[in-house]
Design an enzyme around this catalytic site. Structure first.
Site, PDB file in Angstrom:
ATOM      1  N   TYR A  58      -7.361  27.773  29.541  1.00 43.38           N
ATOM      2  CA  TYR A  58      -6.437  27.699  30.724  1.00 43.38           C
ATOM      3  C   TYR A  58      -4.823  27.918  30.614  1.00 43.38           C
ATOM      4  O   TYR A  58      -4.592  27.476  30.482  1.00 43.38           O
ATOM      5  CB  TYR A  58      -7.284  26.984  32.344  1.00 43.38           C
ATOM      6  CG  TYR A  58      -6.486  25.813  31.338  1.00 43.38           C
ATOM      7  CD1 TYR A  58      -5.302  25.127  32.303  1.00 43.38           C
ATOM      8  CD2 TYR A  58      -7.187  24.712  31.380  1.00 43.38           C
ATOM      9  CE1 TYR A  58      -5.019  23.941  31.971  1.00 43.38           C
ATOM     10  CE2 TYR A  58      -6.643  23.229  31.245  1.00 43.38           C
ATOM     11  CZ  TYR A  58      -5.257  23.030  31.560  1.00 43.38           C
ATOM     12  OH  TYR A  58      -5.521  21.792  31.825  1.00 43.38           O
ATOM     13  N   ARG A 144     -11.386  23.763  25.586  1.00 45.35           N
ATOM     14  CA  ARG A 144     -11.134  23.322  24.146  1.00 45.35           C
ATOM     15  C   ARG A 144     -10.413  22.930  23.722  1.00 45.35           C
ATOM     16  O   ARG A 144      -9.284  23.019  24.957  1.00 45.35           O
ATOM     17  CB  ARG A 144     -11.237  25.253  23.871  1.00 45.35           C
ATOM     18  CG  ARG A 144     -12.611  26.259  23.896  1.00 45.35           C
ATOM     19  CD  ARG A 144     -12.349  27.562  23.286  1.00 45.35           C
ATOM     20  NE  ARG A 144     -11.028  27.980  23.600  1.00 45.35           N
ATOM     21  CZ  ARG A 144     -11.328  28.872  25.307  1.00 45.35           C
ATOM     22  NH1 ARG A 144     -11.909  28.869  25.355  1.00 45.35           N
ATOM     23  NH2 ARG A 144      -9.547  29.674  24.857  1.00 45.35           N
ATOM     24  N   ASP A 261      -5.524  13.736  40.033  1.00 42.98           N
ATOM     25  CA  ASP A 261      -5.722  14.324  39.233  1.00 42.98           C
ATOM     26  C   ASP A 261      -4.744  15.919  39.399  1.00 42.98           C
ATOM     27  O   ASP A 261      -5.060  17.389  39.126  1.00 42.98           O
ATOM     28  CB  ASP A 261      -7.318  15.304  39.659  1.00 42.98           C
ATOM     29  CG  ASP A 261      -7.960  15.915  38.512  1.00 42.98           C
ATOM     30  OD1 ASP A 261      -7.432  15.902  37.270  1.00 42.98           O
ATOM     31  OD2 ASP A 261      -8.480  16.772  38.984  1.00 42.98           O
TER      32      ASP A 261
END
Length: 306
Positions: A58, A144, A261
């Site tokens: 992202y 990733r 978060d």
């Protein structure tokens, strides 16, 4: 200080492909105890100064230290742990620069950090990171740009003398031998976001019972964070995550920590309100003051050496 990572974008500034956090958070219903710690947050950008790894899942909008400090003050946190996000790979410059600046300008917050490194990082760099407040290495096994189990044992051996831990960004259902592997490590482990375990699978699922077993053994910690990541519900209250959180609390309340978060990257639901997430913790803990004190103050104080 930072470890240079191949594949960094250095010319063009990429456009964000995920939303940013809410500009303003609601106040939580409860007043947090003194020295409460937000153990999970990320900073991003500016991309021109801190470019992202080319192999990423992202592209976030900027999430600045100033905005995060404003959130901490709104919610009532006085301690914070910055976690290296996957989009920076092993380039820890933003994290380390922030911790370095906080040595002289802490903004009313006590800071710690979790880095991402290669297995061959120099001893001198590990020691320098320790002096800045780094207390562990994050292992990205979900998005990733991360690593696999092949390098974990070597990293664990390298950081053991520093008293650091390994933090796992992982879906616990994808690793049937996870408990065996983690138990064999010479350092403590921390599991992000309740193991990214979908709440509709139930607390009797083998992967979750294995996580409970690890927790009871006393060398694994769990972040009761990100209910919006595992819930089937789009907004708080995330009632279907309650059974999981309470099972963790009953197993080892002294091995749990909480985090917002922030700024909530790559989530399946709409961006949550951080005040509501604090309220979720209090609801799960049934407003037990001693339990709240442990999760927000005592446990992170031990884990991160505040």
């Amino acid at each position: 200080m930072a470890s240079e990572s191949p594949g960094l974008i250095t010319m063009n500034i990429p456009a964000p492909d995920i939303p940013g956090p809410k500009p303003l958070s609601d106040l939580p219903e409860a007043v947090l105890p003194a020295k409460s710690c937000d153990t999970h947050a990320h900073l991003f950008g500016p991309a021109a100064q801190y470019p992202y790894h080319s192999d990423r899942s992202y592209t976030p909008p900027d999430a600045s230290r100033q905005d995060y400090v404003r959130l901490l003050r709104t919610l009532g946190f006085q301690r914070a742990v910055l976690v290296q996000p996957s989009v920076y790979g092993t380039d820890n410059r933003l994290l380390c620069d922030t911790l370095e600046l906080a040595k002289t300008k802490p903004w009313g917050i006590e800071w710690r950090g979790i880095a991402v490194t290669d297995a061959d990082i120099a001893e001198s760099e590990l020691e320098a990171m320790h002096q800045l407040g780094i207390r562990g290495i994050r292992l990205n096994m979900l998005f990733r740009g991360g690593i696999d189990f092949a390098t974990i044992q070597g990293l664990a051996n390298r950081i053991a003398p520093l008293g650091w831990h390994l933090q796992f960004l992982i879906d616990i259902t994808q690793f049937k031998d996870l408990a065996t592997r983690i138990s064999a490590l010479p350092v403590d482990s921390v599991i992000d976001h309740m193991g990214h375990f979908r709440s509709d699978q139930g607390s009797r699922h083998p992967a979750f019972t294995s996580l409970l077993s690890l927790l009871r053994d006393g060398r694994t910690w769990v972040k009761v964070t990100g209910p919006n990541r595992i819930s089937s519900q789009k907004t708080a209250p995330y009632t279907d995550a309650q059974a999981l959180a309470q099972a963790l609390m009953h197993a080892r309340p002294d091995r749990l920590v909480f985090g917002t978060d922030w700024p909530h990257v790559q989530i399946p639901t709409q961006i949550p309100d951080d005040g509501s997430l604090v309220d979720e913790l209090y609801r799960w803990a049934e407003h037990d003051e001693q339990l709240i004190q442990s999760i927000l103050v005592g446990n992170p104080e031990k884990l991160y050496s505040f």
